[in-house]
Design a protein around this motif. Structure first.
Motif, PDB file in Angstrom:
ATOM      1  N   SER A   7      -6.506  49.083 113.249  1.00 20.78           N
ATOM      2  CA  SER A   7      -6.047  47.698 113.206  1.00 20.78           C
ATOM      3  C   SER A   7      -7.078  46.881 112.442  1.00 20.78           C
ATOM      4  CB  SER A   7      -5.860  47.137 114.615  1.00 20.78           C
ATOM      5  OG  SER A   7      -7.083  47.157 115.320  1.00 20.78           O
ATOM      6  N   GLY A   8      -6.712  45.650 112.112  1.00 24.58           N
ATOM      7  CA  GLY A   8      -7.649  44.745 111.474  1.00 24.58           C
ATOM      8  C   GLY A   8      -7.450  44.553 109.989  1.00 24.58           C
ATOM      9  N   GLY A   9      -6.505  45.274 109.414  1.00 28.79           N
ATOM     10  CA  GLY A   9      -6.239  45.089 107.994  1.00 28.79           C
ATOM     11  C   GLY A   9      -5.581  43.746 107.724  1.00 28.79           C
ATOM     12  N   GLY A  10      -5.481  43.412 106.453  1.00 35.66           N
ATOM     13  CA  GLY A  10      -4.856  42.159 106.080  1.00 35.66           C
ATOM     14  C   GLY A  10      -5.134  41.837 104.631  1.00 35.66           C
ATOM     15  N   SER A  11      -4.846  40.590 104.279  1.00 34.46           N
ATOM     16  CA  SER A  11      -5.063  40.110 102.915  1.00 34.46           C
ATOM     17  C   SER A  11      -6.201  39.104 102.906  1.00 34.46           C
ATOM     18  CB  SER A  11      -3.790  39.450 102.395  1.00 34.46           C
ATOM     19  OG  SER A  11      -2.739  40.385 102.283  1.00 34.46           O
ATOM     20  N   SER A  17     -14.248  38.958 104.015  1.00 36.45           N
ATOM     21  CA  SER A  17     -14.634  40.027 104.940  1.00 36.45           C
ATOM     22  C   SER A  17     -13.474  40.387 105.852  1.00 36.45           C
ATOM     23  CB  SER A  17     -15.819  39.583 105.810  1.00 36.45           C
ATOM     24  OG  SER A  17     -16.964  39.309 105.040  1.00 36.45           O
ATOM     25  N   LEU A  18     -13.485  41.634 106.282  1.00 35.08           N
ATOM     26  CA  LEU A  18     -12.565  42.119 107.298  1.00 35.08           C
ATOM     27  C   LEU A  18     -13.302  43.131 108.170  1.00 35.08           C
ATOM     28  CD1 LEU A  18      -9.241  42.861 105.337  1.00 35.08           C
ATOM     29  CD2 LEU A  18      -9.559  41.100 107.078  1.00 35.08           C
ATOM     30  N   ARG A  19     -12.875  43.247 109.403  1.00 34.83           N
ATOM     31  CA  ARG A  19     -13.392  44.299 110.256  1.00 34.83           C
ATOM     32  C   ARG A  19     -12.227  45.160 110.742  1.00 34.83           C
ATOM     33  NH1 ARG A  19     -16.633  44.273 116.035  1.00 34.83           N
ATOM     34  NH2 ARG A  19     -14.577  43.665 116.807  1.00 34.83           N
ATOM     35  N   ALA A 111      -9.844  67.483 104.159  1.00 32.93           N
ATOM     36  CA  ALA A 111      -9.363  68.700 104.827  1.00 32.93           C
ATOM     37  C   ALA A 111     -10.231  69.075 106.022  1.00 32.93           C
ATOM     38  CB  ALA A 111      -9.325  69.859 103.844  1.00 32.93           C
ATOM     39  N   ASN A 112     -11.402  68.475 106.136  1.00 30.28           N
ATOM     40  CA  ASN A 112     -12.309  68.791 107.239  1.00 30.28           C
ATOM     41  C   ASN A 112     -12.019  68.013 108.512  1.00 30.28           C
ATOM     42  OD1 ASN A 112     -13.922  70.755 105.941  1.00 30.28           O
ATOM     43  ND2 ASN A 112     -15.081  69.169 104.886  1.00 30.28           N
ATOM     44  N   TYR A 113     -11.010  67.171 108.505  1.00 33.16           N
ATOM     45  CA  TYR A 113     -10.700  66.327 109.655  1.00 33.16           C
ATOM     46  C   TYR A 113      -9.392  66.762 110.300  1.00 33.16           C
ATOM     47  CZ  TYR A 113     -14.420  63.551 107.720  1.00 33.16           C
ATOM     48  OH  TYR A 113     -15.638  63.157 107.240  1.00 33.16           O
ATOM     49  N   SER A 114      -9.384  66.720 111.630  1.00 29.54           N
ATOM     50  CA  SER A 114      -8.245  67.272 112.351  1.00 29.54           C
ATOM     51  C   SER A 114      -7.299  66.226 112.912  1.00 29.54           C
ATOM     52  CB  SER A 114      -8.749  68.149 113.506  1.00 29.54           C
ATOM     53  OG  SER A 114      -9.646  67.418 114.326  1.00 29.54           O
ATOM     54  N   LEU A 115      -7.747  64.991 113.014  1.00 31.43           N
ATOM     55  CA  LEU A 115      -6.899  63.943 113.589  1.00 31.43           C
ATOM     56  C   LEU A 115      -7.024  62.687 112.754  1.00 31.43           C
ATOM     57  CD1 LEU A 115      -5.046  63.059 115.951  1.00 31.43           C
ATOM     58  CD2 LEU A 115      -7.134  62.279 117.114  1.00 31.43           C
ATOM     59  N   TRP A 116      -5.888  62.083 112.415  1.00 32.12           N
ATOM     60  CA  TRP A 116      -5.847  60.902 111.566  1.00 32.12           C
ATOM     61  C   TRP A 116      -5.070  59.783 112.235  1.00 32.12           C
ATOM     62  CZ3 TRP A 116      -7.942  60.562 106.563  1.00 32.12           C
ATOM     63  CH2 TRP A 116      -8.490  61.756 106.062  1.00 32.12           C
ATOM     64  N   GLY A 117      -5.479  58.565 111.927  1.00 27.85           N
ATOM     65  CA  GLY A 117      -4.692  57.423 112.325  1.00 27.85           C
ATOM     66  C   GLY A 117      -3.570  57.176 111.333  1.00 27.85           C
ATOM     67  N   GLN A 118      -2.778  56.140 111.609  1.00 26.33           N
ATOM     68  CA  GLN A 118      -1.602  55.856 110.776  1.00 26.33           C
ATOM     69  C   GLN A 118      -1.933  55.020 109.549  1.00 26.33           C
ATOM     70  OE1 GLN A 118      -2.510  54.051 113.324  1.00 26.33           O
ATOM     71  NE2 GLN A 118      -2.172  51.936 112.667  1.00 26.33           N
ATOM     72  N   GLY A 119      -3.104  54.419 109.533  1.00 25.09           N
ATOM     73  CA  GLY A 119      -3.534  53.621 108.391  1.00 25.09           C
ATOM     74  C   GLY A 119      -3.283  52.137 108.578  1.00 25.09           C
ATOM     75  N   THR A 120      -4.101  51.347 107.918  1.00 26.92           N
ATOM     76  CA  THR A 120      -3.941  49.897 107.922  1.00 26.92           C
ATOM     77  C   THR A 120      -4.194  49.384 106.505  1.00 26.92           C
ATOM     78  OG1 THR A 120      -4.623  47.822 109.008  1.00 26.92           O
ATOM     79  CG2 THR A 120      -6.346  49.444 108.616  1.00 26.92           C
ATOM     80  N   GLN A 121      -3.344  48.472 106.059  1.00 25.41           N
ATOM     81  CA  GLN A 121      -3.400  47.992 104.678  1.00 25.41           C
ATOM     82  C   GLN A 121      -4.454  46.905 104.524  1.00 25.41           C
ATOM     83  OE1 GLN A 121      -1.453  48.866 101.780  1.00 25.41           O
ATOM     84  NE2 GLN A 121      -2.988  47.568 100.772  1.00 25.41           N
ATOM     85  N   VAL A 122      -5.271  47.055 103.498  1.00 25.96           N
ATOM     86  CA  VAL A 122      -6.232  46.026 103.110  1.00 25.96           C
ATOM     87  C   VAL A 122      -5.908  45.614 101.680  1.00 25.96           C
ATOM     88  CG1 VAL A 122      -8.647  45.525 102.600  1.00 25.96           C
ATOM     89  CG2 VAL A 122      -8.046  46.820 104.654  1.00 25.96           C
ATOM     90  N   THR A 123      -5.686  44.325 101.483  1.00 32.22           N
ATOM     91  CA  THR A 123      -5.374  43.797 100.153  1.00 32.22           C
ATOM     92  C   THR A 123      -6.378  42.705  99.817  1.00 32.22           C
ATOM     93  OG1 THR A 123      -3.023  44.265 100.460  1.00 32.22           O
ATOM     94  CG2 THR A 123      -3.619  42.733  98.708  1.00 32.22           C
ATOM     95  N   VAL A 124      -7.050  42.870  98.690  1.00 33.71           N
ATOM     96  CA  VAL A 124      -8.038  41.892  98.227  1.00 33.71           C
ATOM     97  C   VAL A 124      -7.521  41.303  96.921  1.00 33.71           C
ATOM     98  CG1 VAL A 124     -10.449  41.441  97.667  1.00 33.71           C
ATOM     99  CG2 VAL A 124      -9.853  43.284  99.273  1.00 33.71           C
ATOM    100  N   SER A 125      -7.177  40.037  96.968  1.00 37.96           N
ATOM    101  CA  SER A 125      -6.558  39.414  95.801  1.00 37.96           C
ATOM    102  C   SER A 125      -6.751  37.919  95.857  1.00 37.96           C
ATOM    103  CB  SER A 125      -5.064  39.748  95.775  1.00 37.96           C
ATOM    104  OG  SER A 125      -4.410  39.035  94.750  1.00 37.96           O
ATOM    105  N   SER A 126      -6.883  37.324  94.661  1.00 39.61           N
ATOM    106  CA  SER A 126      -6.988  35.876  94.609  1.00 39.61           C
ATOM    107  C   SER A 126      -5.624  35.250  94.371  1.00 39.61           C
ATOM    108  CB  SER A 126      -7.960  35.464  93.495  1.00 39.61           C
ATOM    109  OG  SER A 126      -7.570  36.031  92.262  1.00 39.61           O
TER     110      SER A 126
END
Length: 126
Positions: A7-11, A17-19, A111-126
């Motif tokens: 969580s924590g993604g955004g534009s 900054s984002l966390r 390939a060395n990782y066994s568990l992944w999250g679903q992802g969160t979008q980060v967009t940096v734009s003016s």
């Protein structure tokens, strides 16, 4: 259920900054190495940051000095603090775990990782 939830993604505007947060459930993160990856449109997924036992952090050169990985074992959560964001940081960000201790550049290999999250979008734009 064993899972990672980002969580924590955004534009944000350049320079902002984002966390990002990565909360683990169904298992204890203490015993795992954790990494953040990102994938921009049309590009391969790339390693951004990695933390293994002992909390030694690793960073891609492109984010060194701007991003900080940290973990709160009490909350079973890992964070990615992203400062001075640039348009080229735009991507879907994923957290991933492995019980292995990865050395050298091995942490960059997804390939060395066994568990992944679903992802969160980060967009940096003016």
């Amino acid at each position: 259920q064993v899972q990672l939830v980002e969580s924590g993604g955004g534009s944000v505007q350049p320079g902002g900054s984002l966390r990002l947060s990565c909360a683990a459930s169904g298992f204890t993160l203490d015993y795992y190495s954790i990494a953040w990856f990102r994938q921009a449109p049309g590009k391969e997924r790339e390693g951004v940051s990695y933390m293994r036992g002992g909390n030694i952090p690793y960073y891609a050169d492109s984010v060194k000095g701007r991003f900080t990985i940290s973990r709160d074992n009490a909350k079973n959560t890992v964070y990615l603090q992203m400062n001075s964001l640039k348009p080229e940081d735009t991507a879907v960000y994923y957290c991933a775990t492995t019980r292995r201790l990865l050395f050298g550049s091995d942490w960059r290999n997804d390939a060395n990782y066994s568990l992944w999250g679903q992802g969160t979008q980060v967009t940096v734009s003016s």
